[in-house]
Write a protein that holds these residues in place. Structure first.
Motif, mmCIF file in Angstrom:
data_model
loop_
_atom_site.group_PDB
_atom_site.id
_atom_site.type_symbol
_atom_site.label_atom_id
_atom_site.label_comp_id
_atom_site.label_asym_id
_atom_site.label_seq_id
_atom_site.Cartn_x
_atom_site.Cartn_y
_atom_site.Cartn_z
ATOM 1 N N VAL A 136 -15.533 6.230 18.560
ATOM 2 C CA VAL A 136 -15.800 5.139 19.296
ATOM 3 C C VAL A 136 -16.255 3.887 18.271
ATOM 4 O O VAL A 136 -15.698 2.893 18.221
ATOM 5 C CB VAL A 136 -16.405 4.801 20.705
ATOM 6 N N GLU A 137 -17.416 4.296 17.614
ATOM 7 C CA GLU A 137 -18.015 3.545 16.476
ATOM 8 C C GLU A 137 -17.177 3.102 15.288
ATOM 9 O O GLU A 137 -17.006 1.867 15.065
ATOM 10 C CB GLU A 137 -19.222 4.049 15.897
ATOM 11 N N PHE A 139 -13.734 3.232 15.623
ATOM 12 C CA PHE A 139 -12.749 2.328 16.111
ATOM 13 C C PHE A 139 -12.932 1.117 16.034
ATOM 14 O O PHE A 139 -12.223 0.169 15.808
ATOM 15 C CB PHE A 139 -12.244 3.000 17.377
ATOM 16 N N LYS A 140 -14.163 0.557 16.519
ATOM 17 C CA LYS A 140 -14.769 -0.545 17.056
ATOM 18 C C LYS A 140 -14.734 -1.301 15.294
ATOM 19 O O LYS A 140 -14.615 -2.575 15.367
ATOM 20 C CB LYS A 140 -15.978 -0.741 17.548
ATOM 21 N N ARG A 141 -15.037 -0.499 14.328
ATOM 22 C CA ARG A 141 -15.485 -1.190 12.938
ATOM 23 C C ARG A 141 -13.952 -1.696 12.470
ATOM 24 O O ARG A 141 -14.011 -2.521 11.614
ATOM 25 C CB ARG A 141 -15.843 -0.349 12.024
ATOM 26 N N ASN A 142 -12.641 -1.360 13.010
ATOM 27 C CA ASN A 142 -11.495 -1.552 12.507
ATOM 28 C C ASN A 142 -10.691 -1.850 13.645
ATOM 29 O O ASN A 142 -9.551 -1.411 13.930
ATOM 30 C CB ASN A 142 -10.856 -0.184 11.962
ATOM 31 N N PRO A 143 -10.907 -3.116 14.322
ATOM 32 C CA PRO A 143 -9.902 -3.412 15.437
ATOM 33 C C PRO A 143 -8.808 -3.678 14.999
ATOM 34 O O PRO A 143 -8.170 -4.201 14.018
ATOM 35 C CB PRO A 143 -10.890 -4.827 15.791
ATOM 36 N N LYS A 165 -5.589 0.497 21.642
ATOM 37 C CA LYS A 165 -6.388 -0.135 22.428
ATOM 38 C C LYS A 165 -7.437 1.123 22.886
ATOM 39 O O LYS A 165 -7.141 1.963 23.145
ATOM 40 C CB LYS A 165 -5.885 -0.789 23.821
ATOM 41 N N LEU A 166 -8.732 0.766 22.986
ATOM 42 C CA LEU A 166 -9.789 1.624 23.411
ATOM 43 C C LEU A 166 -9.613 2.125 24.789
ATOM 44 O O LEU A 166 -9.820 3.414 25.012
ATOM 45 C CB LEU A 166 -11.289 1.337 23.080
ATOM 46 N N THR A 170 -9.817 5.861 26.560
ATOM 47 C CA THR A 170 -10.698 6.214 27.519
ATOM 48 C C THR A 170 -10.049 6.569 28.839
ATOM 49 O O THR A 170 -10.682 7.316 29.539
ATOM 50 C CB THR A 170 -11.787 4.669 27.824
#
Length: 435
Positions: A136-137, A139-143, A165-166, A170
């Protein structure tokens, strides 16, 4: 038996005893597969299939049989079987990446970052559910990036999907990990989340990957052979990154492609590696392609080195791996996965003939007949690329070891004059006439 079976006649006669044929000891084999390997074994001179309850010298088994039986059988000195006990250290997607990451970390610690960078050939990957928060970390660094989810222990494209999309992952995580049946973590199926290669090299607008065969006959010391032939597998649909839900566009597995409504196995779904190498050389030049294939060689060697201290090395075992390699538009090769049981089912007559030759040469290297000296650097279509250290071509300049000068004993996608080579290498059976 395969519908593509050759007309080659068996070279022996059964004397009715099942022990000796034409004055030579018979190799008793067992085979759990119904594919090309069955044809090869049945047409092997002086080999005979045995029933389930009979003793055997050679066993071509599936991994399920190995898991259930390996620890409960006694094998004589001469016996051979086609898997190492814990082959999955390289062939399960999550364990492969785990071992590669550990190996790369050790290289950086011992030799520095430049040496460790030689392992930068696998996409950013996380094991789920254990590394979910790390994923998740990242993933969020590379939107906006595209990721691909894969079951760790399945093949043939089963259970794979792409996402951006996360929320997609999830929701999937909630459905996959929180059912009543899977409250116990031991029953949760392992997946890997891997950054998708968004810029694949395309041919006629279609994505493809390479299937290459590596034969390991020992892990301690490491002894590995590379087969000259292989093929490129094409998707059935032209590539467009904007569409991520079309598996026929993104997954090149034949098992996936043949479900496409307009699938035609004779319609350029596979290229032989010789054809691909010629195409790339004509388009990019010989030097660029030589560099590419050296980098592919590096993938084989480094991946095997990452597990050679982990794999249980049993002298009775060998392994024929199917490597899946993807090229990006910069001609950088990426390791996608390694298969312990690469498909031997043919999709065309040409495919059958290639796999038949591959399996014949696998048996030639394993050498149940005792015809080799153990010093060979080539057997049929197999070239010895690593033997407790790098193996070099006969014409290599051994005085210079810079990456631009030395030449490894590999010929992937090159001419495979195996019949001529085998006729010079192998002594004929006593009942066979010299050609």
């Amino acid at each position: 038996m395969s519908k593509y079976k050759t007309n080659k006649a068996s070279a022996f006669k059964d004397n009715g005893k099942g022990e000796e044929r034409e004055g030579r000891h018979c190799v008793h084999f067992k085979c759990g597969a119904v594919s090309t390997i069955k044809d090869v074994l049945h047409q092997r001179p002086n080999w005979m299939e045995v029933k389930d309850n009979e003793e055997w010298d050679f066993n071509w088994c599936d991994v399920g049989w190995l898991r259930e039986n390996f620890d409960h059988i006694y094998m004589g000195e001469h016996v051979r079987i086609n898997h190492f006990p814990n082959h999955y250290e390289l062939t399960r997607k999550n364990l492969m990446v785990k071992n590669l990451k550990r190996y790369q970390k050790n290289l950086e610690k011992d030799f520095g970052r430049p040496e460790a960078s030689e392992c930068d050939f696998f996409p950013c990957t996380f094991a789920l559910p254990s590394e979910y928060h790390l994923f998740v970390e990242e993933f969020k660094r590379n939107p906006g990036s595209t990721w691909i989810m894969k079951p760790a222990a399945k093949s043939q494209g089963k259970g794979i999907f792409l996402f951006r999309k996360l929320k997609d992952v999830t929701d999937w995580k909630k459905d996959s990990f929180h059912t009543e049946e899977q409250k116990d973590a031991a029953h949760v199926e392992s997946y890997v989340a891997q950054r998708y290669i968004e810029n694949p090299y395309l041919l006629n607008g279609r994505k493809f990957d390479l299937r290459v065969y590596v034969l390991v006959t020992s892990y301690i010391p490491l002894k590995a052979w590379l087969y000259r032939d292989g093929f490129a597998r094409f998707s059935n649909t032209r590539f467009f990154l904007g569409t991520i839900n079309d598996k026929h566009m993104h997954l090149t597995n034949v098992s996936v492609q043949k479900t496409a409504p307009d699938y035609n196995p004779e319609k350029d779904c596979k290229w032989q590696l010789q054809q691909l190498r010629r195409y790339l050389t004509a388009k990019h030049g010989r030097e660029v392609v030589e560099t590419l294939f050296k980098e592919i060689d590096n993938i084989f060697v480094r991946s095997l080195q990452s597990v050679h201290k982990v794999i249980i090395n049993d002298k009775h075992c060998f392994e024929l791996y199917g490597y899946d390699i993807l090229l990006d538009q910069n001609l950088k090769p990426w390791l996608i996965e390694v298969n312990a049981s690469p498909s031997l089912a043919p999709s065309s007559k040409e495919d059958y003939e290639m796999k038949y030759r591959l399996l014949e040469d696998t048996l030639n290297v394993v050498d149940m007949e005792g015809r080799l000296t153990g010093k060979e650097k080539r057997v049929g279509g197999f070239d010895l690329m690593w033997n407790n250290g790098p193996v070099y071509r006969e014409d290599a300049n051994l005085q210079t070891f810079s990456s631009s000068c030395f030449t490894a004993n590999t010929h992937l996608g090159c001419v495979n004059d195996r019949e001529k080579q085998l006729s010079m290498l192998l002594k004929p059976f006593p009942f066979q006439k010299k050609m």
